[in-house]
Scaffold this active site. Structure first.
Site, short mmCIF file in Angstrom:
data_model
loop_
_atom_site.label_atom_id
_atom_site.label_comp_id
_atom_site.label_asym_id
_atom_site.label_seq_id
_atom_site.Cartn_x
_atom_site.Cartn_y
_atom_site.Cartn_z
N LEU A 154 45.89 -55.44 -15.86
CA LEU A 154 45.57 -54.61 -14.70
C LEU A 154 44.25 -54.94 -14.03
O LEU A 154 43.87 -54.29 -13.06
CB LEU A 154 45.63 -53.11 -15.06
CG LEU A 154 46.91 -52.65 -15.76
CD1 LEU A 154 46.83 -51.16 -16.08
CD2 LEU A 154 48.14 -52.95 -14.94
N CYS A 155 43.51 -55.93 -14.53
CA CYS A 155 42.30 -56.38 -13.83
C CYS A 155 42.71 -57.21 -12.62
O CYS A 155 43.65 -58.00 -12.68
CB CYS A 155 41.42 -57.25 -14.73
SG CYS A 155 40.32 -56.31 -15.78
N HIS A 156 41.98 -57.03 -11.53
CA HIS A 156 42.25 -57.80 -10.33
C HIS A 156 41.70 -59.21 -10.49
O HIS A 156 40.59 -59.38 -11.01
CB HIS A 156 41.58 -57.15 -9.12
CG HIS A 156 42.15 -55.82 -8.77
ND1 HIS A 156 41.72 -54.66 -9.36
CD2 HIS A 156 43.13 -55.47 -7.90
CE1 HIS A 156 42.41 -53.65 -8.86
NE2 HIS A 156 43.27 -54.10 -7.98
N ASP B 271 32.16 -69.43 -33.40
CA ASP B 271 33.01 -70.55 -33.79
C ASP B 271 32.19 -71.79 -34.13
O ASP B 271 32.47 -72.48 -35.11
CB ASP B 271 34.00 -70.87 -32.67
CG ASP B 271 34.90 -72.04 -33.03
OD1 ASP B 271 35.55 -71.98 -34.10
OD2 ASP B 271 34.94 -73.02 -32.27
N MET C 226 34.07 -55.88 -15.87
CA MET C 226 34.97 -56.48 -16.86
C MET C 226 34.73 -57.99 -16.97
O MET C 226 34.81 -58.55 -18.06
CB MET C 226 36.43 -56.19 -16.52
CG MET C 226 36.80 -54.72 -16.62
SD MET C 226 36.34 -53.95 -18.20
CE MET C 226 37.30 -54.92 -19.34
N GLU C 227 34.42 -58.62 -15.85
CA GLU C 227 34.13 -60.06 -15.88
C GLU C 227 32.85 -60.33 -16.67
O GLU C 227 32.79 -61.27 -17.46
CB GLU C 227 34.05 -60.60 -14.45
CG GLU C 227 35.39 -60.68 -13.74
CD GLU C 227 36.01 -59.34 -13.37
OE1 GLU C 227 37.22 -59.32 -13.08
OE2 GLU C 227 35.30 -58.30 -13.35
#
Length: 160
Positions: free
Chosen positions: A75-77, A128, A113-114
């Protein structure tokens, strides 16, 4: 109580329609920490990590992560980011590496969110690359620290 914006009237998940929102410059900063052993701090500072320059690789990974956020988070654009910046700070006295991600665009929705995705991908890449030295590392305190733009204006976290 405010309603969740990603649920429609039937309670189903949906992507928010931002087409009616004005375009504005939007920025967000997020940060997080990788808690490591003394050995990892020393190996990074002496450039002795077998997989290479950990900060260079994690920076590229974080930028790529921010750019691919909408592929990872439902649902993120998909956004046309104009800038993603990833910075690192080695806090040897606390055995932590701080990662900061700043994202910017001119658009109709925010970039929190980004920024969060960029920080997390950079942290995971550091993990890692260093796990052979210290498999007990941990990621902590990932959060948005600052955001600007849109109808809410400027918001800044009081404590980090």
């Amino acid at each position: 109580m405010s309603q969740f914006s990603h649920l429609n009237q039937q309670g189903e998940a949906n992507m928010v329609d931002v087409s009616g929102k004005p375009v504005s410059t939007r920025e967000a900063t997020a940060q997080g920490f990788l808690v490591v052993s003394d050995e990892v701090i020393t190996a990074i500072s002496d450039a002795r990590i077998a997989k290479g320059d950990v900060f260079a690789v994690a920076r590229i990974a974080g930028i790529q992560g921010a750019k691919r956020c909408s592929d990872l988070i439902p649902l993120c654009h998909p956004l046309a980011l104009s800038k993603v910046d990833i910075q690192f700070e080695t806090l040897a006295e606390d055995n932590r590496i701080k990662v900061i991600c700043w994202c910017k665009l001119n658009g109709q929705t925010g970039v929190e969110m980004e920024a969060l995705t960029g920080v997390n991908i950079a942290l995971l890449t550091l993990f890692d690359m260093c796990k052979a030295i210290d498999p007990g590392m941990r990621i902590e305190a990932v959060c948005v620290t600052d955001k600007q733009g849109g109808k809410t204006g400027h918001w800044k976290r009081d404590t980090v």
